[in-house]
Design a protein around this motif. Structure first.
Motif: not given
Length: 123
Positions: A23-30
């Motif tokens: 799981a990532a902390s940011q929406r920009t993970f994409s």
């Protein structure tokens, strides 16, 4: 900066399955390609699988082809590693990692690492 948190590790018998999550902390993970790596006791860390930013391209180590599947859920900003037909040789700490370039992830040159999750497979 992206923070990654792995979960889903545990102990299983040979032939069993586990699903790891990153799981990532940011929406920009994409915007990042993501890889899974593992390190067994006394061994160097090795590449397991990688997935591109869109999810359309994947790469697997020969040792896990046909048994592991990497996928990502853009909405949940999570990457998964489904591990089936587990073997004792799969025992290791599993790490997820992310970087902007897919091929550098495959090469293990990444900027962001999670803390790891232990997978233990007994015979």
């Amino acid at each position: 900066q992206v923070q990654l948190v792995e979960s889903g590790g545990g102990s299983v018998q040979a032939g069993g399955s586990l699903r790891l999550s990153c799981a990532a902390s940011q929406r920009t993970f994409s915007n990042y390609a993501v890889g899974w790596f593992r390190q067994a006791p006394g061994k160097e860390r090795e590449f397991v699988a990688a997935i591109s930013r869109s999810g359309g391209t994947t790469t697997y180590a020969d040792s896990v082809k046909g048994r592991f599947t990497i996928s990502r859920d853009i909405a949940k900003i999570t990457v998964y590693l489904q591990m089936n037909s587990l073997k004792p040789d799969d025992t290791a700490v599993y790490y997820c990692a992310a970087d902007s370039d897919y091929y550098t992830v495959v090469a293990g040159i990444v900027g962001y690492w999670g803390q790891g999750t232990q997978v233990t497979v007994s015979s």
